[in-house]
Design a protein around this motif. Structure first.
Motif, PDB file in Angstrom:
ATOM      1  N   ARG A 138     -14.780 -18.220 -10.369  1.00 53.57           N
ATOM      2  CA  ARG A 138     -13.681 -18.834  -9.618  1.00 53.57           C
ATOM      3  C   ARG A 138     -12.325 -18.556 -10.253  1.00 53.57           C
ATOM      4  N   LEU A 139     -12.263 -17.598 -11.167  1.00 57.84           N
ATOM      5  CA  LEU A 139     -10.989 -17.228 -11.763  1.00 57.84           C
ATOM      6  C   LEU A 139     -10.174 -16.400 -10.769  1.00 57.84           C
ATOM      7  N   PRO A 140      -8.886 -16.709 -10.617  1.00 58.64           N
ATOM      8  CA  PRO A 140      -8.036 -15.855  -9.769  1.00 58.64           C
ATOM      9  C   PRO A 140      -7.802 -14.509 -10.454  1.00 58.64           C
ATOM     10  N   LEU A 141      -8.035 -13.433  -9.719  1.00 59.54           N
ATOM     11  CA  LEU A 141      -7.873 -12.086 -10.268  1.00 59.54           C
ATOM     12  C   LEU A 141      -6.576 -11.443  -9.794  1.00 59.54           C
ATOM     13  N   GLU A 142      -6.207 -11.703  -8.564  1.00 61.68           N
ATOM     14  CA  GLU A 142      -4.974 -11.135  -7.999  1.00 61.68           C
ATOM     15  C   GLU A 142      -4.336 -12.136  -7.055  1.00 61.68           C
ATOM     16  N   ARG A 143      -3.005 -12.101  -7.008  1.00 56.44           N
ATOM     17  CA  ARG A 143      -2.241 -12.901  -6.041  1.00 56.44           C
ATOM     18  C   ARG A 143      -1.258 -11.970  -5.343  1.00 56.44           C
ATOM     19  N   LYS A 185      -1.751 -13.742 -19.312  1.00 57.06           N
ATOM     20  CA  LYS A 185      -2.717 -12.745 -18.838  1.00 57.06           C
ATOM     21  C   LYS A 185      -2.312 -12.153 -17.489  1.00 57.06           C
ATOM     22  N   SER A 186      -1.064 -12.331 -17.132  1.00 65.01           N
ATOM     23  CA  SER A 186      -0.604 -11.893 -15.809  1.00 65.01           C
ATOM     24  C   SER A 186       0.403 -10.753 -15.909  1.00 65.01           C
ATOM     25  N   GLN A 187       0.191  -9.749 -15.107  1.00 66.63           N
ATOM     26  CA  GLN A 187       1.160  -8.672 -14.907  1.00 66.63           C
ATOM     27  C   GLN A 187       1.537  -8.687 -13.434  1.00 66.63           C
ATOM     28  N   LEU A 208       2.639  -0.929   3.566  1.00 61.63           N
ATOM     29  CA  LEU A 208       1.191  -0.744   3.701  1.00 61.63           C
ATOM     30  C   LEU A 208       0.725   0.453   2.865  1.00 61.63           C
ATOM     31  N   LYS A 209       1.509   1.516   2.848  1.00 69.37           N
ATOM     32  CA  LYS A 209       1.165   2.671   2.004  1.00 69.37           C
ATOM     33  C   LYS A 209       1.187   2.288   0.527  1.00 69.37           C
ATOM     34  N   GLN A 210       2.135   1.431   0.169  1.00 67.82           N
ATOM     35  CA  GLN A 210       2.238   0.996  -1.224  1.00 67.82           C
ATOM     36  C   GLN A 210       1.029   0.143  -1.612  1.00 67.82           C
ATOM     37  N   ILE A 211       0.567  -0.706  -0.698  1.00 67.88           N
ATOM     38  CA  ILE A 211      -0.632  -1.505  -0.958  1.00 67.88           C
ATOM     39  C   ILE A 211      -1.823  -0.585  -1.221  1.00 67.88           C
ATOM     40  N   VAL A 212      -1.942   0.463  -0.410  1.00 69.01           N
ATOM     41  CA  VAL A 212      -3.034   1.427  -0.598  1.00 69.01           C
ATOM     42  C   VAL A 212      -2.932   2.087  -1.974  1.00 69.01           C
ATOM     43  N   SER A 213      -1.712   2.426  -2.374  1.00 70.41           N
ATOM     44  CA  SER A 213      -1.523   3.161  -3.630  1.00 70.41           C
ATOM     45  C   SER A 213      -1.721   2.291  -4.867  1.00 70.41           C
ATOM     46  N   THR A 214      -1.782   0.961  -4.717  1.00 72.35           N
ATOM     47  CA  THR A 214      -1.932   0.086  -5.884  1.00 72.35           C
ATOM     48  C   THR A 214      -3.272   0.287  -6.581  1.00 72.35           C
ATOM     49  N   VAL A 215      -4.244   0.907  -5.909  1.00 71.93           N
ATOM     50  CA  VAL A 215      -5.542   1.138  -6.561  1.00 71.93           C
ATOM     51  C   VAL A 215      -5.382   2.051  -7.770  1.00 71.93           C
ATOM     52  N   THR A 216      -4.271   2.760  -7.870  1.00 73.98           N
ATOM     53  CA  THR A 216      -4.057   3.665  -9.002  1.00 73.98           C
ATOM     54  C   THR A 216      -3.690   2.923 -10.282  1.00 73.98           C
ATOM     55  N   PHE A 217      -3.225   1.668 -10.173  1.00 74.79           N
ATOM     56  CA  PHE A 217      -2.856   0.946 -11.387  1.00 74.79           C
ATOM     57  C   PHE A 217      -3.495  -0.432 -11.521  1.00 74.79           C
ATOM     58  N   LEU A 218      -4.002  -1.005 -10.436  1.00 74.02           N
ATOM     59  CA  LEU A 218      -4.642  -2.315 -10.555  1.00 74.02           C
ATOM     60  C   LEU A 218      -5.985  -2.169 -11.269  1.00 74.02           C
ATOM     61  N   PRO A 219      -6.365  -3.159 -12.078  1.00 76.57           N
ATOM     62  CA  PRO A 219      -7.667  -3.098 -12.752  1.00 76.57           C
ATOM     63  C   PRO A 219      -8.808  -3.017 -11.732  1.00 76.57           C
ATOM     64  N   ILE A 220      -9.840  -2.279 -12.091  1.00 75.41           N
ATOM     65  CA  ILE A 220     -11.017  -2.178 -11.226  1.00 75.41           C
ATOM     66  C   ILE A 220     -11.696  -3.543 -11.165  1.00 75.41           C
ATOM     67  N   LEU A 243       5.053  -8.902  -3.640  1.00 77.22           N
ATOM     68  CA  LEU A 243       4.659  -8.472  -4.978  1.00 77.22           C
ATOM     69  C   LEU A 243       3.178  -8.764  -5.158  1.00 77.22           C
ATOM     70  N   VAL A 244       2.576  -8.088  -6.143  1.00 79.72           N
ATOM     71  CA  VAL A 244       1.195  -8.394  -6.513  1.00 79.72           C
ATOM     72  C   VAL A 244       1.176  -8.779  -7.989  1.00 79.72           C
ATOM     73  N   ALA A 245       0.563  -9.911  -8.293  1.00 87.47           N
ATOM     74  CA  ALA A 245       0.330 -10.332  -9.669  1.00 87.47           C
ATOM     75  C   ALA A 245      -1.162 -10.206  -9.930  1.00 87.47           C
ATOM     76  N   TYR A 246      -1.512  -9.675 -11.098  1.00 81.72           N
ATOM     77  CA  TYR A 246      -2.930  -9.436 -11.355  1.00 81.72           C
ATOM     78  C   TYR A 246      -3.289  -9.820 -12.800  1.00 81.72           C
ATOM     79  N   ARG A 247      -4.570 -10.173 -12.968  1.00 79.93           N
ATOM     80  CA  ARG A 247      -5.066 -10.546 -14.284  1.00 79.93           C
ATOM     81  C   ARG A 247      -5.247  -9.300 -15.147  1.00 79.93           C
TER      82      ARG A 247
END
Length: 208
Positions: free
Chosen positions: A95-100, A182-184, A134-146, A201-205
């Motif tokens: 139940r830990l939040p991973l992304e917002r 623990k947030s970027q 929307l293109k930027q959301i798609v491209s976030t897979v290049t830097f967001l943690p798996i 914006l996207v915040a991620y663990r």
């Protein structure tokens, strides 16, 4: 004899802007859920929107859930009651939040001292701005943690105290914040209509 007043340009603009913003949230949510693997890729199909291909869920339960959420969001946008929407991705097990994924909703300030009305923003320009997000959301897979664990998601709405909130569908809840240590976060593009400005914006663990 009854007389009727034609709707003002501002009223038409408000409704049109509200529908554009609501529709954006629909496609943004679908794109995030697909790209971040919250639902299996087989659950999505391709449609043409904003001059590009976007993926939309075929899961009937998810589709109905999003439609119900967005119907209320549409009402809040019309009354200026909503200030922020958040799509939070959470670990199913811990139940830990991973992304917002945060979308701030601002009202565009109209100049009060201008003798000439502000020209309407072309819809093609608005759609181009949405396309970039929307293109930027798609491209976030290049830097967001798996994400290698099963996940679920919640949609949070931040509203003014005076907002009409259906008690049977919306409840006060934990903000699902990620600890600051623990947030970027990465700021995404924004888009605006004549009435609304959406900043994302996207915040991620990040455990590194």
């Amino acid at each position: 004899m009854a007389t009727f007043q034609a709707p003002t340009r501002q009223a038409i603009t408000l409704k049109g802007s509200t529908n554009l913003v609501t529709e954006f949230f629909k496609y943004a949510a679908n794109t995030i859920l697909f790209q971040r693997g919250v639902y299996p890729s087989d659950d999505f199909h391709m449609v043409k929107k904003y001059g590009q291909t976007v993926l939309v869920t075929q899961d009937l339960a998810l589709e109905n859930y999003l439609d119900r959420i967005l119907k209320q969001v549409n009402k809040w946008l019309l009354t200026g009651s909503v200030t922020q929407l958040v799509l939070a991705i959470i670990s199913k097990d811990t139940r830990l939040p991973l992304e917002r994924w945060v979308f701030d909703v601002n009202l565009v300030e109209q100049p009060v001292d201008s003798a000439e009305p502000t020209p309407a923003k072309p819809e093609s320009e608005i759609q181009a701005e949405i396309r970039y997000i929307l293109k930027q959301i798609v491209s976030t897979v290049t830097f967001l943690p798996i994400i290698d664990t099963p996940t679920v998601f919640n949609i949070l709405a931040y509203t003014h105290d005076s907002a009409d909130v259906p008690a049977d569908e919306w409840v006060d809840t934990d903000p699902l914040a990620i600890e600051a240590s623990k947030s970027q976060q990465v700021k995404l593009r924004s888009f605006s209509t004549d009435v609304h400005r959406i900043e994302a914006l996207v915040a991620y663990r990040y455990e590194g």
